[in-house]
Design a protein around this motif. Sequence first.
Motif, PDB file in Angstrom:
ATOM      1  N   UNK A  28      19.369  49.556  12.182  1.00 47.67           N
ATOM      2  CA  UNK A  28      19.720  48.558  11.184  1.00 47.67           C
ATOM      3  C   UNK A  28      21.244  48.621  10.991  1.00 47.67           C
ATOM      4  N   UNK A  29      21.885  47.476  11.192  1.00 45.64           N
ATOM      5  CA  UNK A  29      23.341  47.423  11.123  1.00 45.64           C
ATOM      6  C   UNK A  29      23.902  48.059   9.844  1.00 45.64           C
ATOM      7  N   UNK A  30      23.183  47.863   8.723  1.00 46.14           N
ATOM      8  CA  UNK A  30      23.721  48.295   7.432  1.00 46.14           C
ATOM      9  C   UNK A  30      23.929  49.800   7.318  1.00 46.14           C
ATOM     10  N   UNK A  76      16.009  50.994  -9.537  1.00 49.86           N
ATOM     11  CA  UNK A  76      15.614  49.628  -9.190  1.00 49.86           C
ATOM     12  C   UNK A  76      14.142  49.664  -8.805  1.00 49.86           C
ATOM     13  N   UNK A 112      29.389  51.078  -2.363  1.00 42.97           N
ATOM     14  CA  UNK A 112      29.009  50.643  -1.019  1.00 42.97           C
ATOM     15  C   UNK A 112      27.734  51.363  -0.563  1.00 42.97           C
ATOM     16  N   UNK A 152      10.711  47.340   2.654  1.00 46.12           N
ATOM     17  CA  UNK A 152       9.504  46.892   1.952  1.00 46.12           C
ATOM     18  C   UNK A 152       9.051  45.529   2.465  1.00 46.12           C
ATOM     19  N   UNK A 153      10.001  44.618   2.651  1.00 52.25           N
ATOM     20  CA  UNK A 153       9.638  43.297   3.169  1.00 52.25           C
ATOM     21  C   UNK A 153       9.084  43.384   4.584  1.00 52.25           C
ATOM     22  N   UNK A 181      20.141  50.073  -1.247  1.00 49.64           N
ATOM     23  CA  UNK A 181      19.225  49.097  -1.839  1.00 49.64           C
ATOM     24  C   UNK A 181      18.847  48.016  -0.820  1.00 49.64           C
ATOM     25  N   UNK A 182      19.835  47.614  -0.015  1.00 50.48           N
ATOM     26  CA  UNK A 182      19.541  46.645   1.042  1.00 50.48           C
ATOM     27  C   UNK A 182      18.482  47.198   1.989  1.00 50.48           C
ATOM     28  N   UNK A 221      24.753  49.951  -2.555  1.00 53.72           N
ATOM     29  CA  UNK A 221      24.336  48.625  -2.106  1.00 53.72           C
ATOM     30  C   UNK A 221      23.641  48.681  -0.747  1.00 53.72           C
ATOM     31  N   UNK A 222      24.199  49.487   0.159  1.00 57.20           N
ATOM     32  CA  UNK A 222      23.579  49.598   1.481  1.00 57.20           C
ATOM     33  C   UNK A 222      22.191  50.214   1.365  1.00 57.20           C
ATOM     34  N   UNK A 236      14.923  47.376   0.320  1.00 59.88           N
ATOM     35  CA  UNK A 236      14.241  46.087   0.189  1.00 59.88           C
ATOM     36  C   UNK A 236      13.848  45.546   1.561  1.00 59.88           C
ATOM     37  N   UNK A 237      14.741  45.727   2.531  1.00 59.27           N
ATOM     38  CA  UNK A 237      14.425  45.329   3.908  1.00 59.27           C
ATOM     39  C   UNK A 237      13.143  46.027   4.378  1.00 59.27           C
ATOM     40  N   UNK A 243      12.946  48.481  -6.089  1.00 55.74           N
ATOM     41  CA  UNK A 243      12.885  48.852  -4.678  1.00 55.74           C
ATOM     42  C   UNK A 243      13.036  50.355  -4.460  1.00 55.74           C
ATOM     43  N   UNK A 282      27.354  51.513   6.816  1.00 57.30           N
ATOM     44  CA  UNK A 282      27.969  51.793   5.515  1.00 57.30           C
ATOM     45  C   UNK A 282      28.002  53.299   5.249  1.00 57.30           C
TER      46      UNK A 282
END
Lengths: 206, 206, 206, 206
Positions: C119-121, C98, C182, C195-196, C188-189, C185-186, C192-193, C100, C124
């Motif tokens: 970070x909550x994620x 990706x 899972x 980077x933002x 990648x989340x 996805x975690x 991206x988090x 990211x 995972x």
Amino acid sequence: MLKERWNELADVKDELANRDWFMGTSGNLAIKVSDHPLHFFVTASGKDKRKRTDEDFLLVDEFGHPVEQTHLKPSAETLLHVEIYRKTNAGCSLHVHTIDNNVISEIYGDQGEVTFKGQELIKAFDMWEEDATLKIPIIRNDAHIPTLAAKFSEQISGDTGAVLIRNHGITVWGKTAFEAKKILEASEFLFRYQLRLLEHKPYQII
Amino acid sequence: MLKERWNELADVKDELANRDWFMGTSGNLAIKVSDHPLHFFVTASGKDKRKRTDEDFLLVDEFGHPVEQTHLKPSAETLLHVEIYRKTNAGCSLHVHTIDNNVISEIYGDQGEVTFKGQELIKAFDMWEEDATLKIPIIRNDAHIPTLAAKFSEQISGDTGAVLIRNHGITVWGKTAFEAKKILEASEFLFRYQLRLLEHKPYQII
Amino acid sequence: MLKERWNELADVKDELANRDWFMGTSGNLAIKVSDHPLHFFVTASGKDKRKRTDEDFLLVDEFGHPVEQTHLKPSAETLLHVEIYRKTNAGCSLHVHTIDNNVISEIYGDQGEVTFKGQELIKAFDMWEEDATLKIPIIRNDAHIPTLAAKFSEQISGDTGAVLIRNHGITVWGKTAFEAKKILEASEFLFRYQLRLLEHKPYQII
Amino acid sequence: MLKERWNELADVKDELANRDWFMGTSGNLAIKVSDHPLHFFVTASGKDKRKRTDEDFLLVDEFGHPVEQTHLKPSAETLLHVEIYRKTNAGCSLHVHTIDNNVISEIYGDQGEVTFKGQELIKAFDMWEEDATLKIPIIRNDAHIPTLAAKFSEQISGDTGAVLIRNHGITVWGKTAFEAKKILEASEFLFRYQLRLLEHKPYQII
């Protein structure tokens, strides 16, 4: 013909809903069905635009009032659509909130317009010269809709066009639903392009 | 065979339309159907590329003229596709506007090319060495299509390739529709990667 | 059981393809079907991952060689999946490019890892303490796959995990396809988090 | 009625899953089915929210305990939903992790709230004055759910609302599923708008 126009507008609604361009039930759409008298379909207030139902639109007249008795309420911004059909030969008008059009409207709001030049996509506005310049006006958002509609009306000219309302989305129109959608897509492309470019060329003059 | 090529191109169109890569009716696609004489399908002008109809494409010859009598008009940029099929063995060519390819074309426009190195995705261009360098040329956008086509032609070499036109999208080609799509996707990946990276490593040399 | 595993992997492929996580035919997937002998399905090389066909995967052994005679070629990176099944009880492994994960791998590449905390994620990854720290290793991309596989192997520990290859995507694994997805996805989340967040808090220490 | 509520919640789940708002199995949803006794459906723990099955939700009581014997486990954050139904007339509550809401919660976390003004979309919160100000509280993330629920409870007032948990997503509620979704979409729109605007007007006061 009524059914045909309804479906045309419903198709546009589906397509824009699919892009998440009606977040928080924002946005409203209209399509003209007759000139004499002026009648057009407009989105009913407070509906979930991701669903397709028999109550998505209602028929209104030149004052934005329902033509038939109905429990449906025309969208709060119906008066803006009225202005378009009164002043032009447009057949369809779309009001949409996106992140990009809101950010552009805030960044260039004090200038009262945003300008695009040298970008192929401005051909969607029927400008074909190599150094053509597209200007999209940005008006102040007024909570009083009749006042907003009056200011909006001053910016309407031609059978296709686009006007930004500061932090309140874009309104576009065209002779057909297809043309209105083309203007909308080209505008959104230009807005996002401009924002991305500014991140990399912050001091450029546009 | 004609039907098969038509469907192949229609499938590519559907897939790219789904990504919103034809905003404001921009973009055009072509697929070769015969070499002697040179005939290829190209998108008809002014269609909604999100719909799949019998009038999406028409057959044109080596001059970009319709092979049969038709009310359809070949895309304005058909001459660019002509150049590709004249100079290479490509079987499919795609011209697409995205935010990323437009921004890249503007940022690197003065340099006349954008360079990628050390990114796995350049293998899609059949470059497998660890320090392989991919250069995508950027040409000036000329509103006069025959002039643009002539400049574009100078950049064509090999049966797969990609050329950026400044603020006017990318044109890619490959031996098959699958290959052309692969080149397009890899290019878009590299463009977006580069833009995101520049936000975080603004002074890096590439 | 073979058919069941095939479908499970095909479902994951469809879902990730839908997110455009296989741009330019990048990425490869695997799912284990038996331990003794070690057999797993892996994506065939050079396929369009947006289509679902009978030739998407082939069965390979502990050396990454096809178990049956076939015209299909296992993905070039099959050896990385081999290392995972040899060293852990993982049942599924996914390699995905990706924007990211590539940008993160380049920004933090010199540090050899990227760290997430608070970070909550990260739950995972089965980390539940309030100040748990997740570290994802980043290894150098080596064009020679056996060398890359050997370096990759050094970073494998536990039945779930994630390793970034610099400018060459992420590889994740889990006991099931659901778990591997899972983790992916975690990750990648979190990428991206991060980077933002860096755009808004550029000098924060992480 | 039970079936109707179930389907309503499943429809919301499908729609949010489609936007990738449940990455890494994050997020949980609830819908009230009766007031006396207080019973509501809540998402079962550890499910793939992109699939629609008979085990997606289970019925719980005012303590968040399953009403009937079941092998399903209520979502870990069920206590937050309990607080909403105890203190308000809300009929639906949604807890969702997005990149935007996590980044906003971190950037404005030290201030304990994020403020929006002059943005049309705040009308989704039923604020119609031209200079209305929307404040969304941000609370500290506590790994101990009963502690988190108690702190969360202090921020609940009114039958619609939104609360951010730092790096742990947003929780919104409304009288109906439709209203809760509207609040969620408007919040996400405002968060993303704010982040994009900050990139271009970094020093503005909000």
